[in-house]
Design a protein around this motif. Structure first.
Motif, PDB file in Angstrom:
ATOM      1  N   THR A  84      34.006  28.065  -8.948  1.00 10.00           N
ATOM      2  CA  THR A  84      35.129  27.165  -8.692  1.00 10.00           C
ATOM      3  C   THR A  84      35.901  26.883  -9.968  1.00 10.00           C
ATOM      4  OG1 THR A  84      34.009  26.154  -6.812  1.00 10.00           O
ATOM      5  CG2 THR A  84      35.782  24.882  -7.826  1.00 10.00           C
ATOM      6  N   ARG A  85      35.195  26.610 -11.061  1.00  8.58           N
ATOM      7  CA  ARG A  85      35.868  26.361 -12.336  1.00  8.58           C
ATOM      8  C   ARG A  85      36.695  27.581 -12.759  1.00  8.58           C
ATOM      9  NH1 ARG A  85      31.161  23.646 -12.767  1.00  8.58           N
ATOM     10  NH2 ARG A  85      29.992  25.299 -13.802  1.00  8.58           N
ATOM     11  N   ARG A  91      43.910  30.010 -11.248  1.00  9.64           N
ATOM     12  CA  ARG A  91      45.086  29.448 -10.563  1.00  9.64           C
ATOM     13  C   ARG A  91      46.079  28.880 -11.568  1.00  9.64           C
ATOM     14  NH1 ARG A  91      44.495  24.366  -6.699  1.00  9.64           N
ATOM     15  NH2 ARG A  91      44.135  23.406  -8.726  1.00  9.64           N
ATOM     16  N   GLU A  92      45.586  28.127 -12.539  1.00  3.66           N
ATOM     17  CA  GLU A  92      46.478  27.551 -13.550  1.00  3.66           C
ATOM     18  C   GLU A  92      47.127  28.642 -14.392  1.00  3.66           C
ATOM     19  OE1 GLU A  92      47.500  24.401 -13.575  1.00  3.66           O
ATOM     20  OE2 GLU A  92      46.275  24.302 -11.762  1.00  3.66           O
ATOM     21  N   THR A  93      46.366  29.671 -14.725  1.00  6.20           N
ATOM     22  CA  THR A  93      46.907  30.790 -15.505  1.00  6.20           C
ATOM     23  C   THR A  93      48.012  31.489 -14.735  1.00  6.20           C
ATOM     24  OG1 THR A  93      44.779  31.112 -16.607  1.00  6.20           O
ATOM     25  CG2 THR A  93      46.309  32.984 -16.629  1.00  6.20           C
ATOM     26  N   LEU A  94      47.780  31.749 -13.454  1.00  2.00           N
ATOM     27  CA  LEU A  94      48.776  32.435 -12.633  1.00  2.00           C
ATOM     28  C   LEU A  94      50.017  31.571 -12.419  1.00  2.00           C
ATOM     29  CD1 LEU A  94      46.437  34.130 -10.008  1.00  2.00           C
ATOM     30  CD2 LEU A  94      47.651  35.241 -11.902  1.00  2.00           C
ATOM     31  N   ARG A  95      49.828  30.276 -12.243  1.00  2.00           N
ATOM     32  CA  ARG A  95      50.970  29.374 -12.065  1.00  2.00           C
ATOM     33  C   ARG A  95      51.834  29.302 -13.322  1.00  2.00           C
ATOM     34  NH1 ARG A  95      48.468  24.138  -8.879  1.00  2.00           N
ATOM     35  NH2 ARG A  95      48.547  25.062  -6.799  1.00  2.00           N
ATOM     36  N   GLY A 100      56.359  38.632 -12.543  1.00  2.00           N
ATOM     37  CA  GLY A 100      56.390  40.004 -13.005  1.00  2.00           C
ATOM     38  C   GLY A 100      55.466  40.291 -14.181  1.00  2.00           C
ATOM     39  N   THR A 101      54.782  39.259 -14.705  1.00  2.00           N
ATOM     40  CA  THR A 101      53.841  39.499 -15.800  1.00  2.00           C
ATOM     41  C   THR A 101      52.434  39.561 -15.242  1.00  2.00           C
ATOM     42  OG1 THR A 101      53.591  37.138 -16.256  1.00  2.00           O
ATOM     43  CG2 THR A 101      55.310  38.307 -17.475  1.00  2.00           C
ATOM     44  N   VAL A 102      51.521  40.111 -16.011  1.00  2.00           N
ATOM     45  CA  VAL A 102      50.131  40.235 -15.586  1.00  2.00           C
ATOM     46  C   VAL A 102      49.298  39.235 -16.375  1.00  2.00           C
ATOM     47  CG1 VAL A 102      48.150  41.776 -15.447  1.00  2.00           C
ATOM     48  CG2 VAL A 102      50.456  42.652 -15.039  1.00  2.00           C
ATOM     49  N   ALA A 103      48.491  38.457 -15.660  1.00  2.00           N
ATOM     50  CA  ALA A 103      47.658  37.439 -16.313  1.00  2.00           C
ATOM     51  C   ALA A 103      46.453  38.089 -16.992  1.00  2.00           C
ATOM     52  CB  ALA A 103      47.172  36.423 -15.290  1.00  2.00           C
ATOM     53  N   ALA A 104      46.081  37.523 -18.121  1.00  2.00           N
ATOM     54  CA  ALA A 104      44.843  37.944 -18.790  1.00  2.00           C
ATOM     55  C   ALA A 104      43.659  37.455 -17.966  1.00  2.00           C
ATOM     56  CB  ALA A 104      44.792  37.354 -20.196  1.00  2.00           C
ATOM     57  N   HIS A 105      42.495  38.045 -18.178  1.00  2.00           N
ATOM     58  CA  HIS A 105      41.285  37.646 -17.465  1.00  2.00           C
ATOM     59  C   HIS A 105      40.777  36.335 -18.043  1.00  2.00           C
ATOM     60  CE1 HIS A 105      41.120  41.518 -15.574  1.00  2.00           C
ATOM     61  NE2 HIS A 105      41.134  42.116 -16.733  1.00  2.00           N
TER      62      HIS A 105
END
Length: 107
Positions: A84-85, A91-95, A100-105
């Motif tokens: 969950t964490r 979710r916060e990273t994607l928001r 059009g950019t790719v989020a880091a892991h």
């Protein structure tokens, strides 16, 4: 009511005489309602198995794996807090990212 009588999903119920009973539409059996709920859970992307484990649907797991490749399709209930964490961080990273950019892991 969500999960009445230990069933997966939510159902219309009648409550009376100190008991809960399903209040399904005419012509819909309990078995048919359970099958429909299981199909909807898979469509939603997550199923809670009778053993208490959580299983991501194929599409949901594929989408998660693009960002969290080490997350297995089935999760033990004891690890849900940790997962969950990580999901909230994702979710916060994607928001926060621009379209059009790719989020880091997130770790």
């Amino acid at each position: 009511m969500p999960g009445p009588l230990g069933l997966p999903g939510g159902y219309p119920v009648c409550i009376g005489d100190a008991r809960i009973a399903l209040d399904l539409p005419p012509g819909l059996s309990r078995a048919e309602a359970v099958v429909w709920q299981a199909r909807m859970a898979d469509h939603d992307g997550v199923t809670v198995l009778p053993c208490g484990e959580v299983r991501f649907g194929t599409r949901a797991h594929r989408a998660l794996a693009a960002h969290l490749p080490d997350v297995s399709r089935t999760q033990h209930a004891g690890r849900i807090g940790s997962l969950t964490r990580r999901l909230l961080l994702l979710r916060e990273t994607l928001r926060a990212q621009r379209p059009g950019t790719v989020a880091a892991h997130p770790r």
